[in-house]
Design a protein around this motif. Structure first.
Motif, mmCIF file in Angstrom:
data_model
loop_
_atom_site.group_PDB
_atom_site.id
_atom_site.type_symbol
_atom_site.label_atom_id
_atom_site.label_comp_id
_atom_site.label_asym_id
_atom_site.label_seq_id
_atom_site.Cartn_x
_atom_site.Cartn_y
_atom_site.Cartn_z
ATOM 1 N N LEU A 15 0.837 -1.190 0.000
ATOM 2 C CA LEU A 15 0.000 0.000 0.000
ATOM 3 C C LEU A 15 0.875 1.245 0.000
ATOM 4 C CD1 LEU A 15 -2.862 -0.844 2.545
ATOM 5 C CD2 LEU A 15 -3.017 -0.710 0.059
ATOM 6 N N PRO A 16 0.622 2.194 -0.903
ATOM 7 C CA PRO A 16 1.380 3.455 -0.871
ATOM 8 C C PRO A 16 0.971 4.307 0.324
ATOM 9 C CG PRO A 16 -0.324 3.540 -2.548
ATOM 10 C CD PRO A 16 -0.341 2.145 -2.006
ATOM 11 N N GLY A 17 1.748 5.300 0.606
ATOM 12 C CA GLY A 17 1.474 6.145 1.758
ATOM 13 C C GLY A 17 0.159 6.905 1.656
ATOM 14 N N ASN A 18 -0.278 7.190 0.436
ATOM 15 C CA ASN A 18 -1.534 7.921 0.257
ATOM 16 C C ASN A 18 -2.651 6.988 -0.199
ATOM 17 O OD1 ASN A 18 -0.457 7.366 -2.238
ATOM 18 N ND2 ASN A 18 -1.044 9.320 -3.156
ATOM 19 N N SER A 19 -2.712 5.784 0.372
ATOM 20 C CA SER A 19 -3.703 4.794 -0.060
ATOM 21 C C SER A 19 -5.134 5.274 0.162
ATOM 22 C CB SER A 19 -3.472 3.470 0.675
ATOM 23 O OG SER A 19 -3.562 3.653 2.072
ATOM 24 N N GLU A 20 -5.371 6.041 1.223
ATOM 25 C CA GLU A 20 -6.733 6.522 1.471
ATOM 26 C C GLU A 20 -7.156 7.501 0.371
ATOM 27 O OE1 GLU A 20 -7.030 8.164 5.344
ATOM 28 O OE2 GLU A 20 -6.612 6.265 6.386
ATOM 29 N N GLU A 21 -6.256 8.388 -0.042
ATOM 30 C CA GLU A 21 -6.582 9.311 -1.116
ATOM 31 C C GLU A 21 -6.804 8.559 -2.437
ATOM 32 O OE1 GLU A 21 -4.136 9.684 0.983
ATOM 33 O OE2 GLU A 21 -4.608 11.543 2.066
ATOM 34 N N LEU A 22 -5.991 7.517 -2.683
ATOM 35 C CA LEU A 22 -6.181 6.720 -3.893
ATOM 36 C C LEU A 22 -7.536 6.024 -3.883
ATOM 37 C CD1 LEU A 22 -2.695 5.036 -4.496
ATOM 38 C CD2 LEU A 22 -3.870 6.646 -5.994
ATOM 39 N N GLU A 23 -7.927 5.488 -2.727
ATOM 40 C CA GLU A 23 -9.244 4.853 -2.633
ATOM 41 C C GLU A 23 -10.358 5.850 -2.923
ATOM 42 O OE1 GLU A 23 -9.997 2.862 1.004
ATOM 43 O OE2 GLU A 23 -9.017 0.999 0.399
ATOM 44 N N THR A 24 -10.240 7.040 -2.369
ATOM 45 C CA THR A 24 -11.255 8.071 -2.620
ATOM 46 C C THR A 24 -11.347 8.391 -4.100
ATOM 47 O OG1 THR A 24 -10.825 9.029 -0.443
ATOM 48 C CG2 THR A 24 -11.978 10.421 -2.048
#
Length: 678
Positions: A342-351
């Motif tokens: 998982l990349p560090g910005n996984s939450e932003e990618l999911e969004t």
């Protein structure tokens, strides 16, 4: 080569907010796009210690002449902006997730009265349902050949369908029961659509219901002593089960997911994706990419982030036109994206993925069970792909680097010719003169920058010579260069650097300009560049006879050719560039000459416009067949009346059109035979 210290931003001028930045070369071309949580921290890392950067990153900052940035509010906005700019500017130093081929899909044209099953490549269209992608077109044809026995839907083109409707006779597939022959009314439009929808349900994973229904129908037919129908249903069920065996269940819970895996070394990475729909593997894709070499941009986390943004962004654009009819089987963004890390910005990618899909998307790493086992299988495929690529391409990359270095050393250039442009002239005895311009970057063709030119007739006699043509093309190409460069300067002076400004493909010159010919052609091109005040472009000519490389003579002394070694990689690259320019010029010349010859004989016919001329030639196939046709046969073409038909035959040299219309076909054939034998 620019010094990074000359364009380093002033201390404290870079904002600390998240944003997207762009590096530009001296000609204004965007060569790298990146994003950062803190622009100041990220950009300072490029200038802190140039010697400590990775070779590719060091080359990038040394090639650049300016850096720009745009501040955004959130990392999701930065993701979207970075994707848009990579798509728009195509920076040469960014990782590029591009297919090395166009993957075919199985398309079902539900927007037609009689839907068709076909192999398709290209953008998605509204009202068409897609299944795939498949690795090879033959895999789709094999699937169709197996399933049309059970689902006898139409696979023919519109022209074939119309022809068999007119002759009221089915094609071969209709005779062997692999098509229900809607063209002759063997089934109604509603019955044919039901067959097609059952086919779509089967490919979408609703297989158990179809098999159960067919088993019930088989049992009912056997109970009614209709053993022939029962046997046919039995064979159909066997065909369905054989098709299901080719798409083995890999995830028993019927998951829709894309499973992504990487295999990499210090320079390159292989990416493999398995598309799983309804628990079955529906398609597979693979890429080989060049890594930047920068520690922060060569990690698995960074590779995953770049893959997700570029791949699903491109897929969403492809399917935007057909989004209204999109379902679970055709949505390019699945419910789950399984990645190795998982990349560090996984939450932003999911969004961001949720916005593309329109519903919940999960981005996660499989930990156990079937999904973990499938991820391991995909990883092994990636390792095999990287190993095969190394074996296949190692020599090619080495040869390209050696070729560029050989050209630089032999011609005494300051830098390696990373961009080479070549001009070739094509004509027949001085008529229909055309020219081509092809572009090679880093030793590989860049076909999006190819251009062709119709040479103007300066003398007014319909003829031209190669030297004048070379001068004209050179002048037109570099006038475009100067104009685009000035437009870019004006844009920057008026509004500052604009991210949305149209990229000017020819606002920067080539390192090496090659003309097909010897000393006269080279001197003509060099004179044009001198006239326009362009001094940073090297000009050479490559003569076909002895493969001599000619350079311009500026002081009036007789020119001497530069001789490359016969086994030189540099000479081989120049030959490839010259041959590609020749091929591109010949293709354009043939198409232009064909249009002229087709139009010239019919141009004098009053009332016969371009569309009806094209309809006539398309209907009969050639002017020779049109010349042998009768008035009645010509009037069968829509829009052609009897008067126009007679005028057409008179224009083609037929003495008496009425005698042609009354002549029996056999007599015409005998006449032809006698002329041929004479």
């Amino acid at each position: 080569m620019p010094d990074p210290a000359t364009y380093r931003p002033a201390p404290g001028s870079i904002p600390v907010q998240p944003g997207v930045y762009r590096f530009r070369d001296p000609h204004g071309r965007v060569i790298y796009v990146g994003k950062a949580k803190s622009l100041r921290s990220r950009l300072n890392s490029y200038f802190a210690d140039i010697g400590g950067l990775a070779p590719r990153t060091r080359q990038m900052v040394s090639t650049a002449a300016a850096v720009e940035w745009t501040v955004v509010n959130t990392e999701v906005e930065a993701l979207q902006l970075e994707y848009n700019w990579i798509k728009e500017f195509d920076p040469r130093f960014n990782i590029r997730y591009r297919d090395d081929k166009s993957y075919p899909v199985l398309a079902v044209t539900l927007n037609e009265e009689y839907p068709r099953l076909m192999v398709y490549r290209g953008p998605r269209r509204k009202g068409v349902r897609y299944f795939g992608p498949y690795s090879h077109a033959w895999a789709i044809r094999e699937t169709l050949d197996l399933l049309t026995r059970v689902f006898p839907a139409r696979t023919c083109s519109a022209g074939v369908f119309k022809r068999h409707t007119q002759i009221d006779r089915p094609c071969l597939l209709g005779y062997i029961d692999k098509c229900s022959a809607p063209c002759i009314g063997r089934v109604s439009a509603q019955e044919h659509r039901r067959i097609v929808l059952d086919f779509c349900d089967f490919l979408a994973g609703k297989t158990d219901r179809l098999v159960r229904e067919m088993e019930q129908q088989m049992s009912a037919a056997a109970a009614d002593l209709d053993f022939e129908r029962a046997a046919r249903l039995r064979d159909d069920i066997s065909a369905l089960r054989r098709a299901l065996e080719k798409q083995a269940v890999v995830l028993g819970d019927g998951t829709d997911a894309d499973v992504v895996a990487f295999a990499d070394d210090a320079l390159e990475a292989a990416v493999q994706v398995f598309h799983v729909r309804g628990g079955r593997v529906r398609g597979q894709r693979g890429w080989i990419i060049e890594k930047s070499g920068e520690p922060g941009e060569s990690t698995p986390e960074y590779l995953v982030e770049q893959f997700v943004t570029q791949f699903y962004g491109d897929q969403a654009e492809l399917t935007a036109a057909g989004a209204a009819g999109m379902d679970e089987a055709t949505n390019p963004v699945p419910r789950q994206v399984l990645v190795p890390v998982l990349p560090g910005n996984s939450e932003e990618l999911e969004t961001w993925l949720c916005r593309l899909r329109g519903s919940r998307v999960s981005l996660r790493v499989p930990q156990r069970g079937d999904k973990r086992a499938l991820a391991e299988t995909v990883r092994r495929n990636a390792q095999d792909a990287l190993a095969q690529h190394k074996l296949k391409r190692a020599g090619d990359f080495t040869a390209r680097s050696a070729a560029l270095q050989s050209i630089q050393e032999t011609l005494g250039l300051e830098d390696a010719p990373l961009r080479i442009e070549c001009v070739d002239i094509s004509h027949v005895q001085g008529t229909d003169v055309v020219a081509s311009l092809v572009v090679f970057e880093d030793g590989l063709p860049r076909k999006s920058d190819y251009r062709h030119y119709a040479i103007r007739d300066a003398a007014g006699d319909g003829r031209s010579d190669d030297v004048a043509s070379i001068a004209e093309v050179t002048r037109r190409r570099f006038h475009r260069h100067l104009r685009d460069a000035q437009e870019r300067v004006d844009d920057q002076q008026e509004d500052g650097p604009r991210a949305s400004a149209r990229p000017h493909r020819f606002a920067y010159p080539p390192n090496l300009f090659v003309v097909d010919g010897g000393a006269p052609q080279v001197n003509a091109a060099a004179a044009v560049l001198e006239e326009l005040g362009i001094t940073d472009v090297a000009v050479i000519g490559l003569a076909k006879r002895l493969e001599e490389v000619w350079v311009p003579s500026y002081d009036g002394t007789p020119p001497e050719p530069v001789i490359f070694s016969r086994n030189s990689d540099g000479l081989y690259l120049l030959q490839r560039v010259r041959d590609e320019a020749h091929r591109f010029a010949i293709t354009y010349h043939r198409s232009k000459r064909s249009k002229r010859m087709t139009a010239s004989a019919l141009d004098s016919v009053r009332g016969l416009g371009q569309h009806r001329r094209k309809a006539l030639v398309t209907h009969f196939g050639s002017l020779a067949r049109l010349k042998q046709a009768s008035v009645e046969e010509i009037t069968a073409v829509p829009g052609i009346g009897a008067t126009t038909a007679r005028a057409v035959l008179e224009a083609l040299g037929v003495a008496d059109p009425e005698t042609v219309s009354e002549a029996p076909a056999a007599d015409i054939g005998n006449d032809q035979d006698s002329r041929a034998s004479g």
